[in-house]
Design a protein around this motif. Structure first.
Motif, PDB file in Angstrom:
ATOM      1  N   VAL A   1      38.187  28.544  39.203  1.00 62.10           N
ATOM      2  CA  VAL A   1      36.891  28.898  39.767  1.00 62.10           C
ATOM      3  C   VAL A   1      36.394  30.193  39.144  1.00 62.10           C
ATOM      4  CG1 VAL A   1      37.364  27.726  41.961  1.00 62.10           C
ATOM      5  CG2 VAL A   1      37.905  30.152  41.741  1.00 62.10           C
ATOM      6  N   HIS A   2      35.094  30.439  39.302  1.00 64.39           N
ATOM      7  CA  HIS A   2      34.471  31.658  38.815  1.00 64.39           C
ATOM      8  C   HIS A   2      33.655  32.242  39.952  1.00 64.39           C
ATOM      9  CE1 HIS A   2      31.573  34.187  36.588  1.00 64.39           C
ATOM     10  NE2 HIS A   2      32.572  34.332  35.749  1.00 64.39           N
ATOM     11  N   LEU A   3      33.842  33.545  40.216  1.00 68.35           N
ATOM     12  CA  LEU A   3      33.145  34.230  41.303  1.00 68.35           C
ATOM     13  C   LEU A   3      32.255  35.318  40.734  1.00 68.35           C
ATOM     14  CD1 LEU A   3      36.281  34.916  43.547  1.00 68.35           C
ATOM     15  CD2 LEU A   3      34.926  32.824  43.431  1.00 68.35           C
ATOM     16  N   LEU A   4      31.154  35.565  41.417  1.00 73.55           N
ATOM     17  CA  LEU A   4      30.262  36.654  41.071  1.00 73.55           C
ATOM     18  C   LEU A   4      30.023  37.437  42.355  1.00 73.55           C
ATOM     19  CD1 LEU A   4      28.554  37.879  38.808  1.00 73.55           C
ATOM     20  CD2 LEU A   4      26.724  36.307  39.454  1.00 73.55           C
ATOM     21  N   LEU A   5      30.431  38.703  42.358  1.00 75.06           N
ATOM     22  CA  LEU A   5      30.368  39.541  43.559  1.00 75.06           C
ATOM     23  C   LEU A   5      29.757  40.896  43.255  1.00 75.06           C
ATOM     24  CD1 LEU A   5      33.994  38.782  44.633  1.00 75.06           C
ATOM     25  CD2 LEU A   5      32.019  38.252  46.043  1.00 75.06           C
ATOM     26  N   GLY A   6      28.973  41.419  44.197  1.00 71.46           N
ATOM     27  CA  GLY A   6      28.547  42.807  44.121  1.00 71.46           C
ATOM     28  C   GLY A   6      27.083  43.039  43.885  1.00 71.46           C
TER      29      GLY A   6
ATOM     30  N   PRO B   1      43.057  35.925  41.332  1.00 72.93           N
ATOM     31  CA  PRO B   1      42.401  36.288  40.076  1.00 72.93           C
ATOM     32  C   PRO B   1      43.345  36.248  38.877  1.00 72.93           C
ATOM     33  CG  PRO B   1      41.853  37.859  41.784  1.00 72.93           C
ATOM     34  CD  PRO B   1      42.974  37.006  42.319  1.00 72.93           C
ATOM     35  N   THR B   2      42.791  35.781  37.760  1.00 76.04           N
ATOM     36  CA  THR B   2      43.503  35.844  36.490  1.00 76.04           C
ATOM     37  C   THR B   2      42.853  36.894  35.588  1.00 76.04           C
ATOM     38  OG1 THR B   2      42.163  34.007  35.643  1.00 76.04           O
ATOM     39  CG2 THR B   2      44.325  33.461  36.556  1.00 76.04           C
ATOM     40  N   LYS B   3      41.545  37.145  35.835  1.00 75.34           N
ATOM     41  CA  LYS B   3      40.816  38.144  35.052  1.00 75.34           C
ATOM     42  C   LYS B   3      39.623  38.616  35.887  1.00 75.34           C
ATOM     43  CE  LYS B   3      38.052  38.452  30.830  1.00 75.34           C
ATOM     44  NZ  LYS B   3      37.551  37.658  29.693  1.00 75.34           N
TER      45      LYS B   3
ATOM     46  N   ARG C   1      20.844  47.999  38.032  1.00 77.46           N
ATOM     47  CA  ARG C   1      21.841  49.063  37.941  1.00 77.46           C
ATOM     48  C   ARG C   1      23.003  48.846  38.899  1.00 77.46           C
ATOM     49  NH1 ARG C   1      20.527  50.843  33.315  1.00 77.46           N
ATOM     50  NH2 ARG C   1      18.486  51.755  33.080  1.00 77.46           N
ATOM     51  N   ASP C   2      22.978  47.770  39.681  1.00 81.94           N
ATOM     52  CA  ASP C   2      24.040  47.509  40.654  1.00 81.94           C
ATOM     53  C   ASP C   2      25.364  47.199  39.970  1.00 81.94           C
ATOM     54  OD1 ASP C   2      22.216  47.775  42.718  1.00 81.94           O
ATOM     55  OD2 ASP C   2      21.939  45.619  42.975  1.00 81.94           O
ATOM     56  N   GLN C   3      26.453  47.662  40.572  1.00 81.97           N
ATOM     57  CA  GLN C   3      27.786  47.283  40.116  1.00 81.97           C
ATOM     58  C   GLN C   3      28.043  45.836  40.537  1.00 81.97           C
ATOM     59  OE1 GLN C   3      30.531  49.942  42.028  1.00 81.97           O
ATOM     60  NE2 GLN C   3      30.158  51.584  40.583  1.00 81.97           N
ATOM     61  N   TYR C   4      28.801  45.134  39.725  1.00 85.15           N
ATOM     62  CA  TYR C   4      29.209  43.787  40.101  1.00 85.15           C
ATOM     63  C   TYR C   4      30.470  43.401  39.351  1.00 85.15           C
ATOM     64  CZ  TYR C   4      26.975  42.041  35.787  1.00 85.15           C
ATOM     65  OH  TYR C   4      26.627  41.799  34.483  1.00 85.15           O
ATOM     66  N   ALA C   5      31.071  42.306  39.795  1.00 88.12           N
ATOM     67  CA  ALA C   5      32.291  41.825  39.141  1.00 88.12           C
ATOM     68  C   ALA C   5      32.209  40.321  38.945  1.00 88.12           C
ATOM     69  CB  ALA C   5      33.521  42.170  39.977  1.00 88.12           C
ATOM     70  N   GLU C   6      32.709  39.893  37.819  1.00 92.56           N
ATOM     71  CA  GLU C   6      32.921  38.473  37.542  1.00 92.56           C
ATOM     72  C   GLU C   6      34.418  38.249  37.653  1.00 92.56           C
ATOM     73  OE1 GLU C   6      31.345  37.481  33.718  1.00 92.56           O
ATOM     74  OE2 GLU C   6      29.284  37.928  34.318  1.00 92.56           O
ATOM     75  N   VAL C   7      34.809  37.254  38.444  1.00 90.00           N
ATOM     76  CA  VAL C   7      36.221  37.010  38.699  1.00 90.00           C
ATOM     77  C   VAL C   7      36.573  35.591  38.270  1.00 90.00           C
ATOM     78  CG1 VAL C   7      38.041  36.944  40.465  1.00 90.00           C
ATOM     79  CG2 VAL C   7      36.122  38.561  40.699  1.00 90.00           C
ATOM     80  N   GLU C   8      37.538  35.475  37.381  1.00 92.11           N
ATOM     81  CA  GLU C   8      38.115  34.176  37.041  1.00 92.11           C
ATOM     82  C   GLU C   8      39.367  34.051  37.892  1.00 92.11           C
ATOM     83  OE1 GLU C   8      38.701  33.733  32.793  1.00 92.11           O
ATOM     84  OE2 GLU C   8      36.818  34.821  32.421  1.00 92.11           O
ATOM     85  N   ALA C   9      39.490  32.932  38.619  1.00 92.72           N
ATOM     86  CA  ALA C   9      40.603  32.791  39.548  1.00 92.72           C
ATOM     87  C   ALA C   9      41.092  31.356  39.605  1.00 92.72           C
ATOM     88  CB  ALA C   9      40.174  33.249  40.942  1.00 92.72           C
ATOM     89  N   THR C  10      42.297  31.220  40.153  1.00 92.95           N
ATOM     90  CA  THR C  10      42.875  29.911  40.425  1.00 92.95           C
ATOM     91  C   THR C  10      42.873  29.734  41.936  1.00 92.95           C
ATOM     92  OG1 THR C  10      44.267  30.119  38.461  1.00 92.95           O
ATOM     93  CG2 THR C  10      44.902  28.449  40.090  1.00 92.95           C
ATOM     94  N   ALA C  11      42.287  28.625  42.379  1.00 92.98           N
ATOM     95  CA  ALA C  11      42.141  28.367  43.811  1.00 92.98           C
ATOM     96  C   ALA C  11      43.238  27.434  44.310  1.00 92.98           C
ATOM     97  CB  ALA C  11      40.785  27.728  44.083  1.00 92.98           C
TER      98      ALA C  11
END
Length: 142
Positions: A64-69, A122-124, A76-86
């Motif tokens: 899966v891929h997540l987008l948070l923040g 998360p993997t990355k 200018r907002d901080q955010y994170a892209e998360v690659e994960a195994t569900a």
């Protein structure tokens, strides 16, 4: 920036941003939806119904891929892209811990037989201080 400092930045972001998007793969195409996220350390959790398509998607492909923040106020907002195994989290304690009234439209209670808690390992994680900047990357596979 040290790996520990990056982890602290990511944890702060997770503490303050519970709503984000999660993309799964259905067939060979991406499918995104907004979700409510919880976390213990860098491990994320999200609640869903066993009747939802994402359960089937994850059974076929757990990546899966997540987008948070991002708050949409400015670029200018901080955010994170998360690659994960569900995976499905069966712990009754965690299901009770993460269930809350915001889920009532989909899940009646922590004992609802259709309540499914997904564990997202998360993997990355790519952390962006603001749009347009190169991300700081926390690779969790190595």
């Amino acid at each position: 920036m040290s790996k520990q400092q990056l982890k602290e930045k990511i944890l702060s972001l997770l503490d303050h941003h519970q709503i984000g998007s999660m993309a799964t793969v259905r067939g060979s195409r991406p499918y995104s939806r907004f979700m409510l996220f919880f976390h213990e350390g860098l491990t994320l959790y999200t609640a869903t119904s066993k009747k939802a398509h994402k359960a089937e998607d994850i059974e076929e492909n757990p990546h899966v891929h997540l987008l948070l923040g991002y708050e949409g106020k400015a670029f200018r907002d901080q955010y994170a892209e998360v690659e994960a195994t569900a995976s499905v989290e069966e712990s009754k304690e965690l299901k009770e811990k993460f269930w809350n009234g915001n889920l009532k439209d989909w899940i009646q209670s922590p004992d609802d037989p259709d309540y499914m808690l997904l564990k997202l390992q998360p993997t990355k994680i790519s952390f962006f201080s603001k749009a347009g900047e190169e991300p700081e990357i926390l690779d969790m596979q190595g």
